[in-house]
Design a protein around this motif. Structure first.
Motif, PDB file in Angstrom:
ATOM      1  N   ARG A  32     -58.645 -21.757 -57.152  1.00 41.94           N
ATOM      2  CA  ARG A  32     -57.886 -21.709 -55.907  1.00 41.94           C
ATOM      3  C   ARG A  32     -58.265 -20.511 -55.045  1.00 41.94           C
ATOM      4  O   ARG A  32     -57.823 -20.413 -53.899  1.00 41.94           O
ATOM      5  CB  ARG A  32     -56.389 -21.653 -56.216  1.00 41.94           C
ATOM      6  CG  ARG A  32     -55.773 -22.986 -56.606  1.00 41.94           C
ATOM      7  CD  ARG A  32     -55.857 -23.999 -55.486  1.00 41.94           C
ATOM      8  NE  ARG A  32     -54.899 -25.083 -55.640  1.00 41.94           N
ATOM      9  CZ  ARG A  32     -54.776 -26.087 -54.795  1.00 41.94           C
ATOM     10  NH1 ARG A  32     -55.562 -26.149 -53.733  1.00 41.94           N
ATOM     11  NH2 ARG A  32     -53.891 -27.038 -54.989  1.00 41.94           N
ATOM     12  N   THR A  33     -59.054 -19.613 -55.573  1.00 42.12           N
ATOM     13  CA  THR A  33     -59.420 -18.417 -54.825  1.00 42.12           C
ATOM     14  C   THR A  33     -60.929 -18.216 -54.846  1.00 42.12           C
ATOM     15  O   THR A  33     -61.613 -18.594 -55.799  1.00 42.12           O
ATOM     16  CB  THR A  33     -58.742 -17.157 -55.404  1.00 42.12           C
ATOM     17  OG1 THR A  33     -59.121 -17.007 -56.777  1.00 42.12           O
ATOM     18  CG2 THR A  33     -57.234 -17.261 -55.303  1.00 42.12           C
ATOM     19  N   LEU A  37     -61.204 -13.608 -45.464  1.00 44.18           N
ATOM     20  CA  LEU A  37     -60.491 -14.091 -46.649  1.00 44.18           C
ATOM     21  C   LEU A  37     -59.287 -14.948 -46.259  1.00 44.18           C
ATOM     22  O   LEU A  37     -58.973 -15.933 -46.933  1.00 44.18           O
ATOM     23  CB  LEU A  37     -60.053 -12.907 -47.511  1.00 44.18           C
ATOM     24  CG  LEU A  37     -61.190 -12.159 -48.213  1.00 44.18           C
ATOM     25  CD1 LEU A  37     -60.648 -10.941 -48.954  1.00 44.18           C
ATOM     26  CD2 LEU A  37     -61.940 -13.071 -49.170  1.00 44.18           C
ATOM     27  N   ARG A  38     -58.625 -14.587 -45.175  1.00 41.98           N
ATOM     28  CA  ARG A  38     -57.500 -15.392 -44.716  1.00 41.98           C
ATOM     29  C   ARG A  38     -57.968 -16.769 -44.244  1.00 41.98           C
ATOM     30  O   ARG A  38     -57.325 -17.791 -44.504  1.00 41.98           O
ATOM     31  CB  ARG A  38     -56.741 -14.667 -43.617  1.00 41.98           C
ATOM     32  CG  ARG A  38     -55.947 -13.467 -44.109  1.00 41.98           C
ATOM     33  CD  ARG A  38     -55.178 -12.797 -43.004  1.00 41.98           C
ATOM     34  NE  ARG A  38     -54.153 -13.675 -42.426  1.00 41.98           N
ATOM     35  CZ  ARG A  38     -53.353 -13.300 -41.429  1.00 41.98           C
ATOM     36  NH1 ARG A  38     -53.455 -12.077 -40.915  1.00 41.98           N
ATOM     37  NH2 ARG A  38     -52.450 -14.140 -40.951  1.00 41.98           N
ATOM     38  N   HIS A  81     -59.144 -18.915 -47.362  1.00 44.95           N
ATOM     39  CA  HIS A  81     -58.056 -19.380 -48.217  1.00 44.95           C
ATOM     40  C   HIS A  81     -56.992 -20.167 -47.451  1.00 44.95           C
ATOM     41  O   HIS A  81     -56.040 -20.658 -48.056  1.00 44.95           O
ATOM     42  CB  HIS A  81     -57.400 -18.195 -48.934  1.00 44.95           C
ATOM     43  CG  HIS A  81     -58.294 -17.562 -49.954  1.00 44.95           C
ATOM     44  ND1 HIS A  81     -59.110 -16.499 -49.663  1.00 44.95           N
ATOM     45  CD2 HIS A  81     -58.512 -17.861 -51.259  1.00 44.95           C
ATOM     46  CE1 HIS A  81     -59.788 -16.164 -50.741  1.00 44.95           C
ATOM     47  NE2 HIS A  81     -59.451 -16.973 -51.725  1.00 44.95           N
ATOM     48  N   ARG A 124     -66.757 -25.068 -50.992  1.00 48.21           N
ATOM     49  CA  ARG A 124     -65.336 -25.003 -50.656  1.00 48.21           C
ATOM     50  C   ARG A 124     -64.924 -26.357 -50.106  1.00 48.21           C
ATOM     51  O   ARG A 124     -65.696 -27.014 -49.389  1.00 48.21           O
ATOM     52  CB  ARG A 124     -65.080 -23.915 -49.606  1.00 48.21           C
ATOM     53  CG  ARG A 124     -63.654 -23.870 -49.050  1.00 48.21           C
ATOM     54  CD  ARG A 124     -63.589 -22.868 -47.890  1.00 48.21           C
ATOM     55  NE  ARG A 124     -62.265 -22.748 -47.306  1.00 48.21           N
ATOM     56  CZ  ARG A 124     -61.796 -23.517 -46.325  1.00 48.21           C
ATOM     57  NH1 ARG A 124     -62.548 -24.486 -45.817  1.00 48.21           N
ATOM     58  NH2 ARG A 124     -60.570 -23.317 -45.839  1.00 48.21           N
TER      59      ARG A 124
END
Length: 331
Positions: A204-205, A227-228, A231, A253
């Motif tokens: 998930r990361t 990163l925001r 994710h 991804r």
């Protein structure tokens, strides 16, 4: 059933911490009734196993977390058997809006039906005005309003011009087209069955083992915003194939949003290319997206990236529509 000793001593448990990232089937003690244990089974991705216990993410319902001592049985299982189905119908405008949710900017503001997006300069997609529909103003006034919004954030105005989808006459007010891009779609089920098997791990990361191959350095000034964005999205999964030294050979991804799964950040280490790893990564992500109910895949690829286009042709992708970016001639 509790206190049966270490996991290694339980013959029905055929998974361990090294299986994090794989799809597994586990049985656990869920409760005790009338002095007897009540068991529950769950199938999904083993996303963590640490001192606090295990976490398995099933098809629906959110993560299932439990203590290691409650684990009764477990084994790796094959990828979800995605069904054969056509990609869902979607207009270019609808697909572009779905794509924006799957790669969400840190800041968003509406200007009529347009969306102003900013993310400290990390990618044009997250730092451009999505010029779809009616901005509620004459086009020149809308662009001036958008230009001021970006100037206040120290960013240039880039307009995302979708063909078809953006207003007629918009290109005439902007400079030359930048980064012409194809939006391509494919049935998800066929993608999930593509390629040769590989040990693809899901998470998930985007952890420290994933980010370097993507090219995001620790000292990148846009790292926090990046990163925001990475994710963000309705249901985001990261995939990797590890090499002998645990460094990733390939990554990817996917952001699952209802019937659609958006594929991005598909990268292969130079020394590992032409081994089918990018296809394996996409197939693993597609199987997980299908497990969540998606039936269509889409991605965005620059029009001059002949190698990637050839790969996606072989995986059944066809072009839905195009878009490009453009700037105002001058502030």
């Amino acid at each position: 059933m509790l206190g049966r000793g270490p996991v290694e001593a339980r013959p029905e448990v055929r998974i361990g911490r090294s299986d994090v990232g794989r799809r597994v089937s586990v049985r656990r003690v869920d409760s005790v009734a009338d002095g007897r244990p009540v068991f529950r089974d769950v199938i999904g991705v083993l996303t963590s196993w640490d001192g606090a216990g295990l976490t398995v993410e099933p098809r629906t319902g959110g993560p299932v977390r439990f203590a290691e001592e409650l684990l009764v049985a477990g084994k790796p299982v094959p990828a979800f058997p995605a069904r054969r189905a056509a990609a869902p119908a979607a207009t270019p405008e609808a697909l572009q809006r779905t794509a924006s949710r799957g790669w969400p900017a840190v800041e968003r503001e509406q200007l009529g039906e347009w969306t102003l997006r900013a993310a400290a300069g990390f990618t044009k997609r997250a730092n451009s005005v999505q010029a779809l529909g009616d901005p509620g103003l004459p086009l020149d006034e809308a662009l001036a309003r958008a230009d001021a919004w970006y100037a206040a954030r120290g960013l240039p105005l880039h307009a995302e011009v979708t063909v078809p989808g953006s207003p007629d006459g918009l290109d005439a007010l902007l400079g030359p087209a930048i980064t012409p891009t194809l939006v391509r779609t494919a049935p998800l089920g066929a993608l999930a069955r593509a390629g040769r098997p590989a040990d693809v791990r899901l998470s998930r990361t985007a952890g420290p083992e994933w980010l370097p191959l993507y090219g995001l350095a620790d000292d990148d000034p846009a790292r926090a915003a990046a990163l925001r964005v990475l994710h963000g999205g309705p249901s985001v999964w990261f995939a990797r194939v590890e090499g002998p030294d645990s460094a990733p050979l390939a990554i990817g991804r996917a952001a699952v949003d209802g019937p659609w799964a958006c594929f991005s950040a598909i990268e292969t280490a130079p020394a590992a290319r032409r081994r089918g790893l990018a296809t394996a990564v996409m197939a693993a992500l597609a199987a997980r997206a299908a497990e969540e109910g998606a039936t269509g895949a889409y991605l965005q690829v620059e029009a001059d990236n002949a190698g990637a286009i050839a790969l996606y042709d072989g995986l059944g992708f066809t072009t839905s529509h195009t878009y490009h970016y453009a700037r105002l001639p001058q502030r």
